[in-house]
Design an enzyme around this catalytic site. Structure first.
Site, PDB file in Angstrom:
ATOM      1  N   SER A 118       0.830  -1.203   0.000  1.00 54.04           N
ATOM      2  CA  SER A 118       0.000   0.000   0.000  1.00 54.04           C
ATOM      3  C   SER A 118       0.860   1.246   0.000  1.00 54.04           C
ATOM      4  O   SER A 118       2.065   1.185   0.220  1.00 54.04           O
ATOM      5  CB  SER A 118      -0.920   0.000   1.217  1.00 54.04           C
ATOM      6  OG  SER A 118      -0.188   0.437   2.344  1.00 54.04           O
ATOM      7  N   LYS A 119       0.202   2.370  -0.251  1.00 54.32           N
ATOM      8  CA  LYS A 119       0.934   3.639  -0.306  1.00 54.32           C
ATOM      9  C   LYS A 119       1.569   3.945   1.032  1.00 54.32           C
ATOM     10  O   LYS A 119       2.593   4.599   1.108  1.00 54.32           O
ATOM     11  CB  LYS A 119      -0.012   4.761  -0.724  1.00 54.32           C
ATOM     12  CG  LYS A 119      -0.516   4.531  -2.136  1.00 54.32           C
ATOM     13  CD  LYS A 119      -1.382   5.659  -2.651  1.00 54.32           C
ATOM     14  CE  LYS A 119      -1.777   5.330  -4.087  1.00 54.32           C
ATOM     15  NZ  LYS A 119      -2.691   6.258  -4.664  1.00 54.32           N
TER      16      LYS A 119
END
Ligand code: GLU
Length: 503
Positions: free
Chosen positions: A261-262
């Site tokens: 994920s970011k």
């Protein structure tokens, strides 16, 4: 065979992340391998999610990576414009066309009405879906009479265009990477194709553009796999031949479980974006590979191998080699685990392939305090330090002693290298240095050797404290190399500093 044309179609909703870069890269490698064209299309129909600067970021990131589109908003091309927001008239034309078929209808339900029915379903523990069953009790051109529809249109009641999902059909979906799977249309809903402001949704604009731009292969992330059934039916509705599809698996977290994920970047200490991105609203900067000292070729090489292995398991490949070896059929079905260590390994390998002059430019560009050291001197430092450097800044970080005298001495190293005889030994050796005319590494090495031998000392007794005096700890390149580089005056000054310190 028809011309291979592949597009990368990001939405400008934020910076491109690693997964997006990999999609763009595989699109590009596949297109170029087949002698085809690579197109960049900006899918900006969702104005609510538009992020200022994201589009420029995407173009700049691709350029940095060397993934150069043949056609794009900036470059133009024969299917221009390449931004969906500028293609409204094209979508309008095809909206009229699909409405003439039995695959689309008008729906007049207001958001409030839909919210109410959703709540009604929720209360029963169900999930509402606008589909072949529910559409008959909602307000649309299927459930209403022609006269009622006409009257709503005359009153300018807003409407959306929905896809009329066929009932109980089994769709066989073919994917180059995943093979064939099937889906029953009863599990799919009547997606909105055109919003009430006349703007198409992603699904409709996407297939119209892929058709109009003569896209032969759609290579995209697996999050779009659930839309494939709808997309195939849209092609059928329009009477168009569909492109071939390939859906890429996820890039996984370093521990191997879950999508990268970011936020993982901050958590694990590596960038998930190619370039720094400053969020225009919050001002928060997301870290980029470029600003973290990655070389574009190393970055791209690392990304390419997240989900694909060349035939002989070769790891270091130039873009040309990747193009000639890329095979979509060999892209892995399983998710690819991201490894920070592996990406650093790639950068280290590419650092070693740079000339000293190239590294000089990179070092000067990185955020380090090299001060007024001359290029000539820097080149020598680079030559000595590059072998151990993963990033350009490491040349400075690991070689700080070239730029400044140590201000303290590592405790453990001091215990090991310095005893009561050492000050006298080094003071005497400093005199040897003073009288050395030709202050070169080779000569100095000989002097250290002769000095130790004459004094009946082991080399370590001279070399170790000397290193400590010059570096402040027991690391760094060969001592004679350091001596030559910092020069006679600085060498003797550092020795006398150390002698004073250990007095
Ligand atoms: N605009 C979509 C995205 O942002 C593109 C999906 C596709 O390639 O069809 O990912």
């Amino acid at each position: 065979m028809e011309k291979v044309r592949v597009r990368f179609a990001p939405s400008p909703t934020g910076p491109l992340h690693l997964g997006g870069v990999r999609t763009a890269l595989y699109d590009y490698l596949f297109a170029k391998n087949k002698g085809g064209e690579f197109v960049l299309r900006i899918e900006d129909t969702d104005t609510a999610r538009y992020v200022e600067g994201a589009e420029e970021y995407i173009e700049e990131a691709l350029e940095w990576c060397g993934i150069i589109p043949d056609e794009s908003p900036k470059k133009g091309g024969k299917f221009a414009p390449y931004k969906q927001s500028e293609r409204r008239d094209i979508y309008d034309r095809y909206t009229s066309e699909i409405l003439k078929t039995d695959y689309a209808y008008l729906a007049f339900d207001t958001p409030e009405e839909l919210d109410a029915i959703r709540a009604e379903y929720e209360a029963k523990g169900d999930v509402f879906s606008y589909n072949n069953i529910t559409r008959n009790r909602l307000r649309n051109s299927i459930s209403l009479s022609e006269a009622e529809v006409q009257s709503l249109l005359e009153q300018k009641v807003p409407y959306v265009v929905r896809f009329k999902m066929p009932v109980d059909r089994i769709l066989n979906l073919v994917d180059i990477i995943r093979g064939t799977s099937s889906v029953n249309t009863n599990t799919l809903d009547d997606k909105v194709l055109v919003k009430n402001d006349g703007m198409p949704t992603y699904h409709f604009a996407n297939i119209v553009d892929d058709h109009e731009m003569e896209i032969s292969h759609v290579i995209r992330g697996e999050e779009w796999l659930p839309s494939l059934g709808l997309h195939m039916l849209l092609y059928e509705a329009m009477g168009w031949e569909a492109p071939q599809f390939a859906h890429l698996s996820l890039i996984l977290k370093p521990e191997g479980k879950g999508k990268l994920s970011k936020r993982d970047g901050d958590k694990f200490g590596f960038p998930v974006f190619p370039l720094d991105f400053k969020d225009p609203e919050t001002g928060v900067v997301s870290k980029g590979y470029r600003e973290n000292g990655y070389l574009p070729n190393a970055f791209i090489n690392m990304v390419a191998l997240l989900g694909w292995s060349p035939a002989d398991d070769k790891e270091i490949l130039t873009m040309e080699e990747m193009i000639s070896e890329f095979d979509l059929y060999k892209v892995h079905k399983a998710g690819a685990r991201f490894s920070k260590e592996k990406s650093e390994w790639f950068n280290h390998q590419y650092m070693q392939m740079q000339s000293d002059e190239e590294l000089l430019a990179l070092l000067k560009n990185s955020d380090v305090a090299i001060g007024s050291v001359s290029d000539e001197q820097l080149l020598k430092i680079i030559h000595l330090m590059k072998e151990r450097a993963t990033f350009p800044k490491d040349i400075y970080e690991n070689g700080k002693f070239f730029f400044q005298a140590p201000t303290s001495y590592d405790e453990k190293a001091s215990k090991k290298a310095w005893n009561e005889e050492t000050s006298a030994i080094l003071t005497e050796f400093a005199e040897v240095l003073e009288s050395t005319e030709v202050y070169t590494s080779e000569n100095l090495k000989q002097h250290i050797h002769d000095f130790a031998e004459n004094k009946g000392l082991g080399m370590g007794k001279v070399m170790m404290p000397l290193r400590l005096a010059l570096v402040g700890e027991l690391k760094g390149p060969d001592v004679p190399d350091i001596l030559e580089l910092i020069g006679k005056q600085e060498s003797t000054a550092r020795i006398s500093n150390a002698v004073n310190n250990f007095k």
